[in-house]
Design a protein around this motif. Structure first.
Motif, short mmCIF file in Angstrom:
data_model
loop_
_atom_site.label_atom_id
_atom_site.label_comp_id
_atom_site.label_asym_id
_atom_site.label_seq_id
_atom_site.Cartn_x
_atom_site.Cartn_y
_atom_site.Cartn_z
N ALA A 103 0.83 -1.21 0.00
CA ALA A 103 0.00 0.00 0.00
C ALA A 103 0.86 1.25 0.00
O ALA A 103 0.58 2.22 -0.72
CB ALA A 103 -0.93 -0.01 1.21
N ALA A 157 -0.75 -5.67 -4.13
CA ALA A 157 -1.59 -5.17 -3.04
C ALA A 157 -2.96 -5.82 -3.05
O ALA A 157 -3.50 -6.18 -1.99
CB ALA A 157 -1.72 -3.64 -3.15
N ALA A 169 -7.88 -1.55 -2.48
CA ALA A 169 -6.99 -2.11 -3.50
C ALA A 169 -7.68 -2.17 -4.85
O ALA A 169 -7.07 -1.88 -5.89
CB ALA A 169 -6.52 -3.50 -3.06
#
Length: 307
Positions: free
Chosen positions: A15, A82, A100
């Motif tokens: 992230a 991610a 995401a």
């Protein structure tokens, strides 16, 4: 591989990498414009009518523009990692999984809008939209990263202070919008063939500066307000960081204006714009109550109004 994806540290790292890469691609996009390489690849999705990659005939402009396009694939790799980690950890956080997905969708939309911008020969309004979509994507990436961190107990700010945080966020967004108008009116068009907005650059710069003064004034006022309320250190620190980043950005802005817009200072200013935006979002989230409590506040307000 599955064990690695199931680690919270993997999700947090992916992230953060997404957030940093989205900020970085704003700066490399600025380099494309500032070096006059906006049409280094004159078409899309190919670089030329015959080739998907740059050719020797395109020179360094083609290398710079194609290099910036290539970074979209780097972003996509981060986003896929991610998303995979968020999917493996979806039982722990559904919000992270949604974040995401939104980041990956935003990267795809940004690539398409970038192609439209090239196809429209760097029309200043599509260039502005391209930048503002990056700003929206940074916001989504920041929220995604924020939700992957271990959160301390949130401090519930008074309603008036939370409203002030929303106002600061709105003014910060307005400053970014006005910045795109200044850019679209100035000399760095990305290519000699690109059109301009037709607005007076000095007038637009002054309007942009006025909005910055308002933003700084509001941020300082909120910082003083938080200290007076005895807010937790992490909340007052978020306000102080925002003020410091804004003041630093203001200094860079004045330097670039009076120095005649040297490219390296303009890129630093673009980086500063992204940092002001993330610092603004950080303050807003620091003053926001948990979702359950926010919903409770709204219900209490509704019941009070009915009574």
């Amino acid at each position: 591989m599955n064990e690695w994806l199931e680690r919270p540290a993997t999700l947090r790292g992916a992230a953060f990498a997404l957030l940093a890469a989205n900020i970085g691609i704003v700066c490399t996009g600025g380099l494309v414009r500032l070096t006059g390489s906006g049409l280094g690849c004159p078409t899309w999705p190919r670089c030329t009518d015959e080739s998907y990659v740059t050719t020797s005939e395109m020179g360094y402009h083609g290398v710079i523009e194609f290099g910036n396009r290539t970074l979209t694939f780097v972003l996509s790799v981060f986003a896929v990692v991610a998303l995979a980690a968020a999917w493996r950890q979806r039982a722990r956080s559904r919000a992270a999984l949604r974040g995401a997905v939104w980041v990956l969708a935003g990267i795809a939309a940004q690539g398409v809008l970038g192609g439209i911008t090239v196809r429209m020969a760097l029309n200043p309004w599509t260039v502005a939209a391209h930048f503002l979509l990056s700003i929206a994507l940074i916001a989504v990436a920041f929220l995604f990263w924020y939700r992957t961190r271990e959160q301390p107990p949130r401090w519930t700010a008074p309603r008036a202070m939370r409203t002030a945080g929303i106002v600061i966020t709105a003014v910060s967004a307005a400053v970014l919008v006005l910045g795109t108008v200044v850019t679209g009116s100035g000399p760095h068009s990305g290519d000699t063939k690109a059109s301009r907005t037709g607005f007076d650059p000095e007038a637009m710069s002054q309007l942009h500066a006025d909005a910055v003064f308002v933003l700084v004034g509001l941020s300082i006022a909120v910082w003083f307000g938080l200290r007076a309320l005895g807010a937790p250190l992490r909340v007052t620190r978020a306000a102080a960081v925002l003020v410091l980043v804004e003041l630093s950005q203001g200094v860079v802005g004045f330097v670039q204006y009076f120095a005649g817009l040297p490219w390296y200072v303009v890129i630093l200013h673009m980086l500063g714009a992204c940092l002001v935006w993330t610092a603004t979002l950080n303050l807003l989230l620091a003053m926001s109550p948990p979702r359950s409590q926010a919903g409770s506040d709204e219900r209490d307000h509704s019941l009070a109004s009915t009574a």
